[in-house]
Scaffold this active site. Structure first.
Site, PDB file in Angstrom:
ATOM      1  N   CYS A 179      -7.869   3.763   8.196  1.00 11.56           N
ATOM      2  CA  CYS A 179      -7.212   3.822   6.883  1.00 11.56           C
ATOM      3  C   CYS A 179      -8.198   4.024   5.742  1.00 11.56           C
ATOM      4  O   CYS A 179      -7.780   4.246   4.611  1.00 11.56           O
ATOM      5  CB  CYS A 179      -6.437   2.537   6.642  1.00 11.56           C
ATOM      6  SG  CYS A 179      -7.506   1.105   6.719  1.00 11.56           S
ATOM      7  N   ASP A 237     -10.143   1.740   4.509  1.00 12.16           N
ATOM      8  CA  ASP A 237     -10.359   0.505   3.758  1.00 12.16           C
ATOM      9  C   ASP A 237     -11.747  -0.065   4.050  1.00 12.16           C
ATOM     10  O   ASP A 237     -12.325   0.193   5.102  1.00 12.16           O
ATOM     11  CB  ASP A 237      -9.286  -0.530   4.105  1.00 12.16           C
ATOM     12  CG  ASP A 237      -7.933  -0.129   3.537  1.00 12.16           C
ATOM     13  OD1 ASP A 237      -7.901   0.773   2.689  1.00 12.16           O
ATOM     14  OD2 ASP A 237      -6.922  -0.719   3.947  1.00 12.16           O
ATOM     15  N   CYS A 276      -5.760  -3.594   2.604  1.00 11.22           N
ATOM     16  CA  CYS A 276      -4.344  -3.908   2.477  1.00 11.22           C
ATOM     17  C   CYS A 276      -4.118  -5.417   2.570  1.00 11.22           C
ATOM     18  O   CYS A 276      -5.037  -6.187   2.817  1.00 11.22           O
ATOM     19  CB  CYS A 276      -3.591  -3.213   3.598  1.00 11.22           C
ATOM     20  SG  CYS A 276      -3.963  -3.934   5.195  1.00 11.22           S
ATOM     21  N   CYS A 294      -5.951  -3.796  11.087  1.00  8.12           N
ATOM     22  CA  CYS A 294      -6.490  -4.358   9.849  1.00  8.12           C
ATOM     23  C   CYS A 294      -7.284  -5.631  10.123  1.00  8.12           C
ATOM     24  O   CYS A 294      -8.246  -5.933   9.422  1.00  8.12           O
ATOM     25  CB  CYS A 294      -5.362  -4.681   8.880  1.00  8.12           C
ATOM     26  SG  CYS A 294      -4.189  -3.349   8.684  1.00  8.12           S
TER      27      CYS A 294
HETATM   28 FE1  FES Z   1      -6.419  -0.532   6.063  1.00  5.88          FE
HETATM   29 FE2  FES Z   1      -4.913  -2.517   6.703  1.00  5.88          FE
HETATM   30  S1  FES Z   1      -4.263  -0.532   6.237  1.00  5.88           S
HETATM   31  S2  FES Z   1      -7.059  -2.487   6.621  1.00  5.88           S
END
Ligand code: FES
Length: 148
Positions: free
Chosen positions: A34, A36, A59, A103
């Site tokens: 993602c 992140d 998230c 995540c």
């Molecule tokens: Fe990226 Fe959860 S969607 S860490």
């Protein structure tokens, strides 16, 4: 998507958010799935994690897993902290929806990266203790049934 009350609590009131000045170890990892990012700071005294903080561009599930993971390793020895798996973290949160399991891997990896950094600063090769840090979920360590 249904989140447990514990996930909602740690998402709404995340524990140990921030930075540690003069941290003894800092780990930063990214989630390839993602994009992140998670950063974790640890303070270590005599092999015991006396403080831990995290920051994330992630998230809600990443925030909740990191929050509870910091609580689970606070006051623990480095050896004990390294035994913490994202599975245990997810269990402590009473589960996560399958699509959000990846995540939870960020928290475990950021913690391991911070411990690796700590070992390196001590002039110790972290590999025998921490092992390989996978840059993202490989679909095995997290037990996630999502196809990455
Ligand atoms: Fe990226 Fe959860 S969607 S860490």
């Amino acid at each position: 998507m249904i989140y447990s009350e514990k996930v909602m609590d740690h998402f709404a009131n995340p524990r140990n958010v921030g930075e540690i000045e003069n941290a003894d170890g800092i780990g930063e990892v990214g989630n390839a799935k993602c994009g992140d990012i998670m950063k974790m700071y640890i303070k270590v005294d005599n092999g015991i994690i006396t403080d831990v903080k995290f920051k994330t561009f992630g998230c809600g599930a990443a925030i909740a897993t990191s929050s509870i993971a910091t609580e689970m390793i606070m006051g623990k020895s480095i050896e004990e902290a390294l035994k913490l798996t994202n599975k245990a973290v997810v269990e402590a949160l009473d589960g996560l929806p399958p699509a959000k399991l990846h995540c939870s891997v960020l928290a475990e990896e950021a913690m391991k990266a911070a411990i690796s950094d700590y070992y390196k600063r001590q002039g110790i090769d972290p590999a025998p203790f921490v092992g390989e840090i996978t840059p993202h979920c490989d679909g095995e360590t997290c037990g996630c049934d999502v196809n990455h």
